[in-house]
Write a protein that holds these residues in place. Structure first.
Motif, mmCIF file in Angstrom:
data_model
loop_
_atom_site.group_PDB
_atom_site.id
_atom_site.type_symbol
_atom_site.label_atom_id
_atom_site.label_comp_id
_atom_site.label_asym_id
_atom_site.label_seq_id
_atom_site.Cartn_x
_atom_site.Cartn_y
_atom_site.Cartn_z
ATOM 1 N N GLU A 24 0.834 -1.213 0.000
ATOM 2 C CA GLU A 24 0.000 0.000 0.000
ATOM 3 C C GLU A 24 0.864 1.256 0.000
ATOM 4 N N ALA A 25 1.994 1.195 0.733
ATOM 5 C CA ALA A 25 2.913 2.337 0.754
ATOM 6 C C ALA A 25 3.484 2.554 -0.645
ATOM 7 N N LEU A 26 3.908 1.466 -1.278
ATOM 8 C CA LEU A 26 4.483 1.565 -2.633
ATOM 9 C C LEU A 26 3.469 2.123 -3.628
ATOM 10 N N ARG A 27 2.200 1.700 -3.491
ATOM 11 C CA ARG A 27 1.164 2.125 -4.441
ATOM 12 C C ARG A 27 0.486 3.433 -4.024
ATOM 13 N N CYS A 28 1.066 4.099 -2.986
ATOM 14 C CA CYS A 28 0.505 5.371 -2.496
ATOM 15 C C CYS A 28 -0.951 5.204 -2.068
ATOM 16 N N GLN A 29 -1.278 4.060 -1.447
ATOM 17 C CA GLN A 29 -2.657 3.817 -1.024
ATOM 18 C C GLN A 29 -2.813 3.888 0.496
ATOM 19 N N LEU A 30 -1.788 4.395 1.175
ATOM 20 C CA LEU A 30 -1.906 4.522 2.633
ATOM 21 C C LEU A 30 -2.911 5.614 2.986
ATOM 22 N N THR A 31 -3.545 5.493 4.164
ATOM 23 C CA THR A 31 -4.319 6.624 4.661
ATOM 24 C C THR A 31 -3.339 7.773 4.932
ATOM 25 N N THR A 32 -3.866 8.988 4.941
ATOM 26 C CA THR A 32 -3.005 10.155 5.157
ATOM 27 C C THR A 32 -2.214 10.019 6.452
ATOM 28 N N GLU A 33 -2.891 9.514 7.495
ATOM 29 C CA GLU A 33 -2.238 9.362 8.794
ATOM 30 C C GLU A 33 -1.079 8.365 8.720
ATOM 31 N N SER A 34 -1.322 7.195 8.115
ATOM 32 C CA SER A 34 -0.282 6.172 8.019
ATOM 33 C C SER A 34 0.893 6.656 7.185
ATOM 34 N N GLN A 35 0.580 7.354 6.114
ATOM 35 C CA GLN A 35 1.637 7.871 5.240
ATOM 36 C C GLN A 35 2.593 8.761 6.042
ATOM 37 N N LYS A 36 2.002 9.646 6.840
ATOM 38 C CA LYS A 36 2.813 10.572 7.646
ATOM 39 C C LYS A 36 3.647 9.796 8.674
ATOM 40 N N SER A 62 -5.623 -15.099 1.675
ATOM 41 C CA SER A 62 -4.963 -14.422 2.796
ATOM 42 C C SER A 62 -5.975 -13.431 3.378
ATOM 43 N N TYR A 63 -5.698 -12.909 4.574
ATOM 44 C CA TYR A 63 -6.658 -11.936 5.125
ATOM 45 C C TYR A 63 -6.731 -10.697 4.241
ATOM 46 N N GLU A 64 -5.617 -10.361 3.575
ATOM 47 C CA GLU A 64 -5.657 -9.175 2.699
ATOM 48 C C GLU A 64 -6.594 -9.396 1.510
ATOM 49 N N GLU A 65 -6.508 -10.580 0.900
ATOM 50 C CA GLU A 65 -7.390 -10.879 -0.233
ATOM 51 C C GLU A 65 -8.848 -10.924 0.232
ATOM 52 N N PHE A 66 -9.043 -11.488 1.418
ATOM 53 C CA PHE A 66 -10.386 -11.609 1.983
ATOM 54 C C PHE A 66 -11.015 -10.218 2.192
#
Lengths: 174, 174
Positions: free
Chosen positions: A74-86, B10-14
């Motif tokens: 998710e980090a690589l694909r820029c799909q993190l929530t704003t909070e997680s990204q920070k 996996s839980y992610e796929e789920f």
């Protein structure tokens, strides 16, 4: 933000502001809205903690499974929530070299295979080296101890996200 | 989709596949993943229902509060989840005339003021006229009865979303 204003919030406003203090679990803040009025921010934090503590084991595992991998897909694909990204960026996890990225992927995978949920740590209370150390150490834990540890980290993350909101520096939504 | 494939997830796929069978509550499917393997789709549906039934009242209210208003602000701003968009549109709620829109806004507001959560109904088992009738009738319920009714509607919505996934016609993510 102050508690008087929070106590005047409709549930929609409340979810808009506090919906991600537990990562991707708006149901939790939506549930504790019922306990308004809160005396102070700590009172709100305790309500959230108590809601989590009263969930069955599967619910606590569910919370952990809503968290992204550290330096993961998710980090690589820029799909993190704003909070997680920070948070991940602040701990230096967005600037891993090739060897470090390979190693953290390996450890994340081992961890998830053993526990069935991702490694969760309050990245803002840590840094890259401590995170690697913790990942290695916590991999040795037994599943119930590790579930407890993961949930304690969730509460630390929540504490800092609440602090940001009440201190007037919430993360800016894109 | 078939249950053998689901049991290999996996839980992610789920979460990727079932994360929104309960609107904006991925924690619920993330929690029931622990119960793999499932014998059949019904077995998965029952696990979700049991998780919901075991939540405290505030948690059930939290689920309802994660639902959008019917023909409300999120619909106007195109912020509905893909599933909700399809359901509200299918029931004719995206084509209300001015008088109908005014009336549904009024009723939604009255409902939320009385109960502290939004009016939730399985739109796909209904249509515009029945929805107006139900909104008027359910406004007269007492709060605990209405919480039970709302949660039963959540389960009907979940049933149809699961059916779509297992029958091979899940809503397409934009």
């Amino acid at each position: 933000m102050n508690i008087t204003k929070v106590n005047s919030f409709s549930y929609e406003e409340f979810i808009e502001v506090f919906g991600n203090v537990i990562e991707k679990c708006p149901i939790i803040c939506a549930a504790v809205w019922s306990q308004q009025p809160f005396s102070n921010p700590f009172d709100l934090e305790v309500a959230i903690q108590e809601f989590i503590d009263n969930l069955p084991t599967s619910g606590k595992e569910g919370i952990l499974r809503c968290h992204p991998d550290l330096a993961g897909g998710e980090a690589l694909r820029c799909q993190l929530t704003t909070e997680s990204q920070k948070e991940q960026s602040g701990a230096g996890l967005t600037l891993l070299d090739g060897t470090e990225k390979f190693r953290i992927d390996q450890l994340n995978t081992q961890y998830k295979e053993k526990f069935g949920f991702p490694f969760v740590i309050c990245a803002r209370m840590s840094d890259k080296n401590k995170i690697f150390q913790q990942l290695n150490e916590r991999l040795l834990n037994d599943p119930m101890a590790e579930l407890r540890t993961g949930i304690e980290e969730v509460k630390k993350i929540c504490h800092l996200r609440l602090h940001d909101i009440f201190s007037g520096s919430p993360v800016t939504k894109p």
